[in-house]
Structure formats: C-alpha cells, structure tokens
Design a protein around this motif. Structure first.
Motif, PDB file in Angstrom:
ATOM      1  N   ALA A   1       0.922  -1.392  -0.062  1.00 23.60           N
ATOM      2  CA  ALA A   1       0.306   0.520  -0.169  1.00 23.60           C
ATOM      3  C   ALA A   1       0.784   0.869  -0.098  1.00 23.60           C
ATOM      4  CB  ALA A   1      -1.147  -0.011   1.657  1.00 23.60           C
ATOM      5  N   THR A   2       0.286   2.187  -0.561  1.00 25.05           N
ATOM      6  CA  THR A   2       1.173   3.807  -0.180  1.00 25.05           C
ATOM      7  C   THR A   2       1.677   3.885   0.845  1.00 25.05           C
ATOM      8  OG1 THR A   2      -0.594   4.449  -2.660  1.00 25.05           O
ATOM      9  CG2 THR A   2       0.365   6.264  -0.666  1.00 25.05           C
ATOM     10  N   GLU A   3       0.262   3.455   1.948  1.00 25.26           N
ATOM     11  CA  GLU A   3       1.208   4.011   3.508  1.00 25.26           C
ATOM     12  C   GLU A   3       2.127   3.505   3.585  1.00 25.26           C
ATOM     13  OE1 GLU A   3      -2.636   2.283   2.351  1.00 25.26           O
ATOM     14  OE2 GLU A   3      -2.911   4.756   2.141  1.00 25.26           O
ATOM     15  N   LYS A   4       2.032   1.615   3.340  1.00 31.18           N
ATOM     16  CA  LYS A   4       3.098   1.313   3.626  1.00 31.18           C
ATOM     17  C   LYS A   4       4.531   1.556   2.939  1.00 31.18           C
ATOM     18  CE  LYS A   4       5.192  -2.189   5.831  1.00 31.18           C
ATOM     19  NZ  LYS A   4       6.033  -2.428   7.386  1.00 31.18           N
ATOM     20  N   LEU A   5       4.585   1.549   1.744  1.00 32.18           N
ATOM     21  CA  LEU A   5       5.304   2.248   0.801  1.00 32.18           C
ATOM     22  C   LEU A   5       5.826   3.992   1.982  1.00 32.18           C
ATOM     23  CD1 LEU A   5       7.863   1.999  -1.789  1.00 32.18           C
ATOM     24  CD2 LEU A   5       5.560   3.540  -2.549  1.00 32.18           C
ATOM     25  N   THR A   6       5.609   4.491   1.770  1.00 36.85           N
ATOM     26  CA  THR A   6       5.445   5.741   2.739  1.00 36.85           C
ATOM     27  C   THR A   6       6.593   5.621   4.180  1.00 36.85           C
ATOM     28  OG1 THR A   6       3.929   6.725   2.181  1.00 36.85           O
ATOM     29  CG2 THR A   6       4.702   7.893   3.845  1.00 36.85           C
TER      30      THR A   6
END
Length: 191
Positions: A21-26
């Motif tokens: 997920a984008t949040e995890k990548l962030t």
C-alpha cells in the motif's frame, strides 16, 4: 504447461492482492532506521501495477534500500518489434522520491543482443524520463541517477515459495507444493 500456468497465475494473483500500500511505502521511505545504500537497485517483479509484497520482506530483512530504486517488469508483446523509444515505460512511484516503476517491453523479433546492455539502456532512459518531468528538481535528480550509476547497479530478484492454502485438497497441494515448485527450481537452475 497447465501446472506452470496455474501456479504462475496463483502467484501473480497473490502478489496483486497483497501489493504494498502507498502508506506502507511512505513508512519505508521515511523510516530513519532504513539505510540508504548508494547505487541503483533494480527490483524485478511480475507486477505492472503496484509493488510486490516481497519488497517489504527484503527491506525488513536487509534494513536498507538503494538511493535509486526501479521496479522492473519485463513483458513480451505479441508484435514483431518494439522501437527503442517505446521499449522502456517509466512512472514515478512516489512524488519527490527516487523510486520508479519501469515496464520493459519487447517483441518476438527483437534482438536480445543489442549494442548497449539492458542496464545501460534502462538507466539512460530513466535519466531521459527525469529530464522530461516538470519541476525544478530535474537537474539534481539526473545528477543523483548519474552518481548512483557510478556507485553500481544491483539486480534484486525475489525468490518466493508458492504453497497451497491450509485446507486445500490433496490434488491442489500436490500440484502447487510439489510440481509447480519443482518446475520453478528447474528453470532457476537452467538460467
């Protein structure tokens, strides 16, 4: 062929359903505990959309990521030739980060013995992609890619073991757990 196709589709669907997920990548890109290794990391994946869950496993076990990361998917197209200008399709995964996705396409008549290596062509096209983006950071980012290339390019290829779900029928367990994984092993040893 049936076993290979079946296992490949199941693995691809798992990665697609569990992509990062984008949040995890962030979280990964902003985590101070994760070192920034110099160089370019080419992370090979079958996924064209999203980031493989193997990436998070890699970062958590190594506690490092490269200064420039490119998720590379190689796809064969049902056409004779792909022009050099269209061979590399880049996308920035996260704004203001040196993390990219690249789909490398080739046709069935394309020569695999080109003058430049895939690595050189990919990095040159990455620099061209960055140059064509709008923004004041363009020249700084091209310089970062140049320095990263001089520091070295690392090929990261995730290896995963495919297993049938608990409670699956014996035929499915035999097909996936034994036969498909045996086929994967044979292909890896032949390469």
């Amino acid at each position: 062929m049936f076993i290979w196709n079946y296992g490949y589709r199941k693995k691809y669907m798992y990665e697609l359903e569990n992509k990062v997920a984008t949040e995890k990548l962030t979280d990964i890109t902003s985590d101070e505990r994760i070192d920034r290794a110099q160089g370019i990391g080419l992370f090979y994946t079958q996924l064209v959309h999203g980031i493989s869950p193997i990436f998070t496993d890699y970062v958590s076990s190594v506690s490092s990521r490269h200064s420039v990361v490119v998720f590379v998917s190689i796809k064969s197209l049902p056409i004779g030739k792909v022009s050099p200008e269209e061979r590399f399709l880049f996308e920035r995964v996260k704004p203001k980060e040196m993390i990219f996705r690249c789909i490398v396409t080739h046709g069935y008549k394309d020569s695999r013995k080109e003058q430049e290596t895939l690595e050189e062509m990919l990095v040159n096209q990455l620099k061209e992609f960055v140059r064509n983006e709008d923004g004041e950071e363009m020249q700084r980012e091209v310089t970062l890619v140049d320095h990263a290339q001089r520091d070295g390019v690392v090929y990261l290829m995730g290896k995963s073991l495919v297993m049938a779900k608990d409670g699956s029928k014996l035929v499915k367990k035999l097909t996936i757990d034994c036969l498909y994984n045996w086929l994967i092993k044979q292909v890896c040893e032949a390469a």
